[in-house]
Design a protein around this motif. Structure first.
Motif, PDB file in Angstrom:
ATOM      1  N   LEU A 263     -21.294 -39.962 124.818  1.00  0.00           N
ATOM      2  CA  LEU A 263     -20.432 -39.518 125.905  1.00  0.00           C
ATOM      3  C   LEU A 263     -20.902 -38.209 126.536  1.00  0.00           C
ATOM      4  O   LEU A 263     -20.287 -37.716 127.481  1.00  0.00           O
ATOM      5  N   ALA A 264     -21.971 -37.630 125.983  1.00  0.00           N
ATOM      6  CA  ALA A 264     -22.414 -36.312 126.459  1.00  0.00           C
ATOM      7  C   ALA A 264     -22.780 -36.372 127.935  1.00  0.00           C
ATOM      8  O   ALA A 264     -23.515 -37.237 128.381  1.00  0.00           O
ATOM      9  N   GLY A 265     -22.244 -35.410 128.688  1.00  0.00           N
ATOM     10  CA  GLY A 265     -22.552 -35.323 130.108  1.00  0.00           C
ATOM     11  C   GLY A 265     -21.753 -36.258 130.972  1.00  0.00           C
ATOM     12  O   GLY A 265     -21.899 -36.224 132.196  1.00  0.00           O
ATOM     13  N   GLN A 266     -20.933 -37.100 130.351  1.00  0.00           N
ATOM     14  CA  GLN A 266     -20.134 -38.052 131.115  1.00  0.00           C
ATOM     15  C   GLN A 266     -18.709 -37.523 131.280  1.00  0.00           C
ATOM     16  O   GLN A 266     -18.227 -36.755 130.450  1.00  0.00           O
ATOM     17  N   PRO A 267     -18.015 -37.925 132.352  1.00  0.00           N
ATOM     18  CA  PRO A 267     -16.605 -37.558 132.474  1.00  0.00           C
ATOM     19  C   PRO A 267     -15.833 -38.095 131.270  1.00  0.00           C
ATOM     20  O   PRO A 267     -15.999 -39.255 130.875  1.00  0.00           O
ATOM     21  N   LEU A 268     -15.032 -37.241 130.669  1.00  0.00           N
ATOM     22  CA  LEU A 268     -14.298 -37.594 129.455  1.00  0.00           C
ATOM     23  C   LEU A 268     -12.822 -37.732 129.756  1.00  0.00           C
ATOM     24  O   LEU A 268     -12.300 -37.123 130.690  1.00  0.00           O
ATOM     25  N   SER A 269     -12.147 -38.507 128.950  1.00  0.00           N
ATOM     26  CA  SER A 269     -10.687 -38.595 129.007  1.00  0.00           C
ATOM     27  C   SER A 269     -10.122 -37.897 127.787  1.00  0.00           C
ATOM     28  O   SER A 269     -10.827 -37.654 126.796  1.00  0.00           O
ATOM     29  N   LEU A 270      -8.849 -37.586 127.846  1.00  0.00           N
ATOM     30  CA  LEU A 270      -8.209 -36.969 126.681  1.00  0.00           C
ATOM     31  C   LEU A 270      -8.261 -37.890 125.471  1.00  0.00           C
ATOM     32  O   LEU A 270      -8.367 -37.430 124.328  1.00  0.00           O
ATOM     33  N   ARG A 271      -8.206 -39.202 125.706  1.00  0.00           N
ATOM     34  CA  ARG A 271      -8.272 -40.136 124.587  1.00  0.00           C
ATOM     35  C   ARG A 271      -9.626 -40.032 123.876  1.00  0.00           C
ATOM     36  O   ARG A 271      -9.715 -40.183 122.646  1.00  0.00           O
ATOM     37  N   ASP A 272     -10.692 -39.772 124.651  1.00  0.00           N
ATOM     38  CA  ASP A 272     -12.012 -39.606 124.040  1.00  0.00           C
ATOM     39  C   ASP A 272     -12.061 -38.419 123.084  1.00  0.00           C
ATOM     40  O   ASP A 272     -12.896 -38.370 122.179  1.00  0.00           O
ATOM     41  N   LEU A 273     -11.163 -37.456 123.306  1.00  0.00           N
ATOM     42  CA  LEU A 273     -11.198 -36.225 122.517  1.00  0.00           C
ATOM     43  C   LEU A 273     -10.327 -36.272 121.273  1.00  0.00           C
ATOM     44  O   LEU A 273     -10.332 -35.329 120.472  1.00  0.00           O
ATOM     45  N   LEU A 274      -9.570 -37.328 121.090  1.00  0.00           N
ATOM     46  CA  LEU A 274      -8.669 -37.407 119.937  1.00  0.00           C
ATOM     47  C   LEU A 274      -9.389 -37.261 118.595  1.00  0.00           C
ATOM     48  O   LEU A 274      -8.861 -36.638 117.675  1.00  0.00           O
ATOM     49  N   PRO A 275     -10.590 -37.804 118.427  1.00  0.00           N
ATOM     50  CA  PRO A 275     -11.261 -37.647 117.122  1.00  0.00           C
ATOM     51  C   PRO A 275     -11.742 -36.225 116.840  1.00  0.00           C
ATOM     52  O   PRO A 275     -12.129 -35.915 115.703  1.00  0.00           O
ATOM     53  N   GLN A 276     -11.769 -35.383 117.853  1.00  0.00           N
ATOM     54  CA  GLN A 276     -12.281 -34.027 117.679  1.00  0.00           C
ATOM     55  C   GLN A 276     -11.313 -33.167 116.873  1.00  0.00           C
ATOM     56  O   GLN A 276     -10.119 -33.441 116.783  1.00  0.00           O
ATOM     57  N   ARG A 277     -11.865 -32.108 116.279  1.00  0.00           N
ATOM     58  CA  ARG A 277     -11.030 -31.121 115.589  1.00  0.00           C
ATOM     59  C   ARG A 277     -10.677 -30.023 116.596  1.00  0.00           C
ATOM     60  O   ARG A 277     -11.545 -29.511 117.298  1.00  0.00           O
ATOM     61  N   TRP A 278      -9.394 -29.660 116.618  1.00  0.00           N
ATOM     62  CA  TRP A 278      -8.863 -28.801 117.675  1.00  0.00           C
ATOM     63  C   TRP A 278      -8.435 -27.434 117.147  1.00  0.00           C
ATOM     64  O   TRP A 278      -7.961 -27.296 116.019  1.00  0.00           O
ATOM     65  N   ILE A 279      -8.567 -26.453 118.041  1.00  0.00           N
ATOM     66  CA  ILE A 279      -7.905 -25.148 117.890  1.00  0.00           C
ATOM     67  C   ILE A 279      -6.882 -25.068 119.014  1.00  0.00           C
ATOM     68  O   ILE A 279      -7.237 -25.194 120.186  1.00  0.00           O
ATOM     69  N   LEU A 280      -5.617 -24.862 118.673  1.00  0.00           N
ATOM     70  CA  LEU A 280      -4.575 -24.792 119.697  1.00  0.00           C
ATOM     71  C   LEU A 280      -3.641 -23.621 119.420  1.00  0.00           C
ATOM     72  O   LEU A 280      -3.541 -23.142 118.285  1.00  0.00           O
ATOM     73  N   PRO A 281      -2.945 -23.157 120.465  1.00  0.00           N
ATOM     74  CA  PRO A 281      -1.933 -22.114 120.243  1.00  0.00           C
ATOM     75  C   PRO A 281      -0.823 -22.637 119.342  1.00  0.00           C
ATOM     76  O   PRO A 281      -0.662 -23.846 119.127  1.00  0.00           O
ATOM     77  N   ARG A 282      -0.041 -21.714 118.828  1.00  0.00           N
ATOM     78  CA  ARG A 282       1.068 -22.089 117.960  1.00  0.00           C
ATOM     79  C   ARG A 282       2.124 -22.865 118.750  1.00  0.00           C
ATOM     80  O   ARG A 282       2.254 -22.675 119.966  1.00  0.00           O
ATOM     81  N   PRO A 283       2.902 -23.712 118.075  1.00  0.00           N
ATOM     82  CA  PRO A 283       3.959 -24.466 118.772  1.00  0.00           C
ATOM     83  C   PRO A 283       4.915 -23.515 119.490  1.00  0.00           C
ATOM     84  O   PRO A 283       5.291 -22.461 118.968  1.00  0.00           O
ATOM     85  N   GLY A 284       5.293 -23.884 120.712  1.00  0.00           N
ATOM     86  CA  GLY A 284       6.201 -23.053 121.507  1.00  0.00           C
ATOM     87  C   GLY A 284       5.489 -22.144 122.474  1.00  0.00           C
ATOM     88  O   GLY A 284       6.091 -21.677 123.446  1.00  0.00           O
ATOM     89  N   ALA A 285       4.198 -21.867 122.246  1.00  0.00           N
ATOM     90  CA  ALA A 285       3.433 -21.026 123.174  1.00  0.00           C
ATOM     91  C   ALA A 285       3.237 -21.785 124.484  1.00  0.00           C
ATOM     92  O   ALA A 285       3.093 -23.012 124.480  1.00  0.00           O
ATOM     93  N   PRO A 286       3.241 -21.096 125.630  1.00  0.00           N
ATOM     94  CA  PRO A 286       3.105 -21.785 126.920  1.00  0.00           C
ATOM     95  C   PRO A 286       1.872 -22.680 127.005  1.00  0.00           C
ATOM     96  O   PRO A 286       1.942 -23.800 127.502  1.00  0.00           O
ATOM     97  N   GLY A 287       0.721 -22.194 126.511  1.00  0.00           N
ATOM     98  CA  GLY A 287      -0.484 -23.001 126.557  1.00  0.00           C
ATOM     99  C   GLY A 287      -0.376 -24.262 125.720  1.00  0.00           C
ATOM    100  O   GLY A 287      -0.889 -25.323 126.099  1.00  0.00           O
TER     101      GLY A 287
END
Length: 419
Positions: free
Chosen positions: A290-314
Motif C-alpha cells: 500500500l506504500a505510496g497509495q491513497p489509504l483508507s482508515l480501514r487500511d490503518l486498523l492493523p497498525q499500532r496507534w498513539i492517540l490522545p487520552r479519551p475525552g481530549a478534543p483530538g
C-alpha cells in the motif's frame, strides 16, 4: 503596586471632584491624608497624574489611564462585596464597611491569593513578605470581619471556603488591573512595557506562539511573556480570574464559553503521521503493497496507534472520523498528551498517530516524519484566541495579540489554498 490599592479611593475622589478640598468634604477625610495618598500613588507609578492649578487639579493623560483602571478595580471590589454579603448574609453597614476596607488592602489580598495556591500559611507569608505570626493575625482579622472562615484547616493543608474563593477570584482580577495600570502608563510615555500571561494549548505551541512572541520581542524588548501549559479547563479558570490574559489554541464551543470571547484565526485539520521510513510512507525503500497509495482508515486498523487520552478534543475528532466511515475506532497502544513522548515514539518505532501536522511542523519539514496519504472524515477545527468578556488588556498584551494574528495569516492562507 499592590500597596497602591489603598490609595485608589482617595485618587478617584480627587479625580472626580477636581480638588483635594472637595474630595476631603466628599469622603470625610483630612486633606493632608488625601494629598499624601495621591502623592504615594504617583510615586509608585513614577509619573504625575494631575495638572495642579490654583483652582484645582485636572487629570492629565496618565491620570485618565489610571482612572480607567481604578474604576475597574472599584467595580471588582463592589462585586466581591455583594457576592460575599449574599453568601454570608451580612446586613450591618459596619460589617460591609470592614470587608470593603479589607478588599482595599493589597497585601491582605495577596496573602489570600497565595494561601489559596500554596495551602500553607508559612509559605504564603514568605511570598508576601510577612512573618507567620503577622500572616496569621491578618487572616484572623479578615475572617473576624466576615464572620466566617475563609479557609478550612484540613489534612491536605488550608483549603479555601466558598466565601474565600469569591474574594480570591475577585482579588486576582484586582491584581491584574494593578499590573496593567503600570503598563498603561508606560505606553503613554512611549514604551511598551509589561507582563502578559498566555494560556498555551497544544495547537498554539509549536509554530504560532513562538513566531508571534519572537516578533513582539524584536519590536518591544521590554515586554515579558509567560506561557502556561495546562488543560483547557484550568486555563479558562485562570482567564476568568485574571491570572491569564489570553488563551491560544483550539477553540471550544458551548455553554462553558459563557463570559468568554472567541476569535477564530484559521482552520486546522488532523493528519496521520508516521516516521519517514514507515512501510506505509511514500519512501523509495518502502516495500509495503500500500506504500505510496491513497489509504483508507480501514487500511490503518492493523497498525499500532498513539492517540490522545479519551475525552481530549483530538481523540474525539479521530474517533468520530472512524465512525463516520462506520468503522470502530482503534484501541491505541499508547495514550499520551505529551508531545515529547509522541515525537520520540514516532521517530523510533512504526507506531502512527492522528494529530495536527502543525504540531509536528519542524519534524515534517526536516523529513524525520511524514503525513500518510489518508482520506479522513470531518476533522477540521477552529484555532484562535479566547479572551475574558469585559477584560481591558494592556497595550503590551494587545501588541502580542496583533503579532499572533499576523503569525496566523500564512496558516490561514495555506489552508484556503488547499481548499
Amino acid at each position: 503596586m499592590e500597596d497602591s490599592l489603598r490609595y485608589i479611593r482617595d485618587f478617584l475622589s480627587v479625580a472626580d471632584s477636581g480638588s483635594i478640598a472637595r474630595a476631603s468634604e466628599a469622603i470625610f477625610k483630612a486633606s493632608s491624608a488625601i494629598a499624601r495618598a495621591v502623592g504615594e500613588l504617583e510615586r509608585h507609578l513614577g509619573v504625575s497624574l494631575f495638572e495642579r492649578r490654583p483652582r484645582g487639579m485636572l487629570l492629565n493623560a496618565y491620570g485618565e489611564a489610571v482612572r480607567n483602571r481604578a474604576r475597574r478595580i472599584t467595580d471588582e471590589i463592589a462585586a466581591a462585596l455583594d457576592e460575599v454579603s449574599r453568601l454570608a448574609k451580612l446586613q450591618p453597614t459596619v460589617e460591609r464597611h470592614a470587608i470593603t476596607s479589607l478588599l482595599f488592602n493589597g497585601r491582605g489580598l495577596l496573602l489570600l491569593i497565595r494561601l489559596s495556591e500554596l495551602r500553607n500559611l508559612s509559605a504564603a507569608a514568605v511570598e508576601v513578605g510577612l512573618s507567620q505570626a503577622g500572616a496569621s493575625m491578618a487572616l484572623s482579622r479578615m475572617e473576624g470581619a466576615l464572620g466566617q472562615p475563609l479557609f478550612q484547616r484540613m489534612m491536605q493543608g488550608m483549603v479555601v471556603t466558598d466565601a474565600g474563593a469569591l474574594i480570591v477570584s475577585r482579588g486576582k482580577r484586582i491584581v491584574a488591573e494593578l499590573r496593567h495600570m503600570r503598563a498603561d502608563v508606560a505606553a503613554i510615555a512611549g514604551t511598551l512595557r509589561g507582563h502578559i500571561t498566555i494560556g498555551a494549548l497544544p495547537l498554539g505551541r509549536t509554530h504560532l506562539l513562538p513566531t508571534a512572541i519572537a516578533a513582539t520581542l524584536q519590536r518591544h524588548p521590554d515586554i515579558r511573556v509567560t506561557t502556561v501549559e495546562s488543560p483547557y479547563e484550568a486555563l479558562v479558570a485562570g482567564l476568568r480570574d485574571g491570572d491569564i490574559d489570553v488563551i491560544v489554541g483550539a477553540l471550544r464551543t458551548g455553554e462553558r464559553n459563557t463570559g468568554l470571547l472567541i476569535e477564530s484565526l484559521f482552520e486546522d485539520r488532523l493528519g496521520i503521521i508516521a516516521r519517514a521510513g514507515h512501510p506505509l510512507a511514500v519512501h523509495p525503500l518502502a516495500v509495503h503493497p500500500l506504500a505510496g497509495q491513497p489509504l483508507s482508515l480501514r487500511d490503518l486498523l492493523p497498525q499500532r496507534w498513539i492517540l490522545p487520552r479519551p475525552g481530549a478534543p483530538g481523540r474525539r475528532l479521530i474517533d468520530q472520523s472512524f465512525r463516520e466511515f462506520a468503522i470502530e475506532p482503534p484501541v491505541p497502544s499508547v495514550e499520551t498528551g505529551d508531545l515529547a513522548v509522541l515525537r520520540g515514539l514516532l521517530k523510533t518505532s512504526d507506531l502512527i498517530t492522528a494529530i495536527s501536522p502543525h504540531q509536528l511542523h519542524h519534524e515534517i519539514a526536516s523529513g524525520d516524519l511524514v503525513e500518510l496519504p489518508v482520506a479522513l472524515g470531518r476533522t477540521v477545527r477552529q484555532i484562535g484566541i479566547t479572551l475574558r468578556d469585559g477584560a481591558m488588556l494592556s497595550p503590551a498584551a494587545l501588541a502580542v495579540l496583533d503579532a499572533i494574528r499576523a503569525a496566523s495569516t500564512p496558516l490561514r492562507v495555506a489552508r484556503e489554498g488547499r481548499d
